[in-house]
Design an enzyme around this catalytic site. Structure first.
Site, short mmCIF file in Angstrom:
data_model
loop_
_atom_site.label_atom_id
_atom_site.label_comp_id
_atom_site.label_asym_id
_atom_site.label_seq_id
_atom_site.Cartn_x
_atom_site.Cartn_y
_atom_site.Cartn_z
N CYS A 110 -1.14 3.54 -10.47
CA CYS A 110 -1.98 2.61 -9.71
C CYS A 110 -3.48 2.84 -9.88
O CYS A 110 -4.18 1.98 -10.40
CB CYS A 110 -1.61 2.67 -8.24
SG CYS A 110 0.14 2.38 -8.00
N PHE B 212 0.83 -1.20 0.00
CA PHE B 212 0.00 0.00 0.00
C PHE B 212 0.87 1.25 0.00
O PHE B 212 0.50 2.29 0.54
CB PHE B 212 -0.93 -0.02 1.23
CG PHE B 212 -1.81 -1.24 1.28
CD1 PHE B 212 -2.94 -1.34 0.48
CD2 PHE B 212 -1.48 -2.32 2.11
CE1 PHE B 212 -3.73 -2.49 0.51
CE2 PHE B 212 -2.27 -3.46 2.14
CZ PHE B 212 -3.41 -3.55 1.34
#
Ligand code: UGA
Length: 435
Positions: free
Chosen positions: A264, A153
């Site tokens: 992303c 993350f």
């Protein structure tokens, strides 16, 4: 622990350097010989604050090394991270391209020795870990391994601190033995009470996409609210504060702007939509976030044109920032790449500055004029557009900027400056979702 990381892209390199810093012995493996020899010489192929220092320190201390030799690095490892790229497929259908993952799996399978945990760190659609596991089994039926999905993350520009102080660690594993290995790998985080979420493989894979999709939805939501604010005379910064202080909502990721970009969100939202479609499950909120993002970028072109009186022919537009966010040299899917070309096509002269992104931009847009600093970008400009909120654009000498510009039109696509202050300084100020 001896750990091998396959793939020295953004994720692989950050993971390798940070795990070495945790005290593990890390081998980063890549097929790209020139990349590996550059890394062996201490040259880092990407701009990420703190990464070069971490790589150099751990290489010097003998905990981090780089190789092109897959066989050796795999045989010696107790855990292997697969961190190869998963670009959008070349078919242009939004599916993640898993060629590199499958190739890596087949190749590493042949060299496994003793019990090994194989960890998927690349962002991959649900079901990939099981598929990788099958491939390894087929290639080497004697292999003693467990498959784990451990999504990352990390944010570009803050990747090192995100790795060292994460909100959580997600581990999809199907054996207690593999869970124990993962706990050992992340032991320093365990000690600082980082929450660990243990799940099955599919849940871990989906958590990654769901987290990115939710953040993308949040951004598209606030961008829609910004557009509404402009029409009703409200201020979106006040709105975001008033809404975000509700603990159930949270104030993060409520900054309106020119739309989300990067390697992303755009790719992962589309890939999630494809997965949902494949399984016959509507994912309308994600679909809407993607559509809103496209119209937000188009809306920025209109905003700039309108501010310049509707016509940009012969107008000079100064641009501060090209990368999709500050503290990175990454231009992938940057809003600037969608906003600036239409203005160029309509006859504007574009003169830009970016602290890290200009080298790559020069290849993509030779028609732009590249300047050495913010003030050069503002010189003789009919409008100055703040595209990316780099720190150095937060404290501009506004008097100087105004004196250099042809006319004092400041278009702040990141709402860095206060509209009132800018007006008091004599600028015509245009923000996003503000009066
Ligand atoms: C994102 C996620 O934040 C990471 O958790 C995840 O690991 C990563 O994707 C990934 O999947 O690898 P990143 O793309 O580096 O990280 O950058 P963000 O800080 O999330 O920003 C993404 C885009 O959203 C940028 O274009 C940024 O300008 C935009 N954004 C972000 C907004 O427009 N408003 C906001 O409030 C926040």
């Amino acid at each position: 622990m001896k750990i091998t990381i396959i793939g020295t892209g953004y994720v692989g390199l950050v993971t390798g350097a940070c795990l070495a810093e945790f005290g593990h012995h890390i081998t980063c493996m890549d097929k790209d010989t020139s990349k590996i020899s550059a890394l062996q010489d201490g040259q880092i192929p990407i701009y990420e604050p703190g990464l070069d220092e971490l790589v150099r320190k751990n290489s010097r201390d003998g905990r981090l090394s780089f190789t092109t030799n897959l066989a050796e690095s795999v045989a010696n490892a107790s855990a292997i991270f697969i961190a190869v790229g998963t670009p959008s497929s070349r078919r242009g259908d939004g599916y993640a391209d898993l060629t590199y993952i499958y190739a890596a799996a087949k190749e590493l399978a042949q060299h496994l020795k003793g019990y090994t945990v194989i960890i998927d760190k690349s962002t991959v659609p649900v079901g990939t870990a099981k598929q990788v596991s099958r491939l390894i089994q087929e290639t080497n039926p004697d292999a003693d391994f467990d498959m784990v999905s451990n999504p990352e993350f990390l944010r570009e520009g803050a990747a090192i601190s995100d790795f060292q102080r994460p909100d959580r660690i997600v581990i999809g594993a199907e054996s207690v033995k593999a869970q124990a290995v993962m706990k050992e790998i992340y032991d320093p985080l365990y000690l600082i009470s980082t929450p660990f979420v243990f799940t099955g493989l599919e849940s871990a894979e989906l958590i990654k996409y769901a987290a990115n999709a939710f953040l993308a939805i949040k951004i598209s939501f606030i961008n829609e609210m910004a557009n509404l604010c402009e029409q009703v005379g409200a201020d979106v910064v006040d709105l975001a504060k008033g809404v975000g202080l509700d603990g159930r909502i949270g104030s993060k990721f409520l900054h309106p702007g020119p739309g989300f970009g990067g390697s992303c969100f755009p790719k992962d939202t589309i890939a999630l939509l494809r997965t949902a479609q494949e399984h016959g499950v509507p994912a309308r909120s994600v679909e809407a976030a993607v559509e809103i993002n496209a119209s937000q970028k188009a809306g920025m072109v209109k905003k700039i044109r309108d501010a310049l009186g509707g016509d940009v022919v012969g107008k000079t537009i100064g641009v501060l920032g090209l990368t999709f966010k500050p503290e990175t040299d990454d231009l992938r899917d940057s809003p600037a790449l969608s906003i600036l070309p239409p203005l160029l096509e309509k006859g504007a002269k574009i003169q830009v500055h970016d602290p890290q992104g200009m080298k790559e931009a020069e290849q993509l847009f030779p028609e732009f004029t590249y300047t050495d600093n913010s003030y050069e970008a503002a010189t003789d400009a009919d409008a100055l557009v703040l595209m990316t909120e780099w720190n150095q654009y937060r404290a501009l000498d506004l008097e100087k900027i105004k004196s250099l510009m042809k006319q004092p039109l400041f278009i702040d696509l990141r709402n860095v400056y206060s509209p009132d202050k800018m007006k008091n300084k004599g600028f015509v100020y245009v923000g996003v979702g503000r009066k």
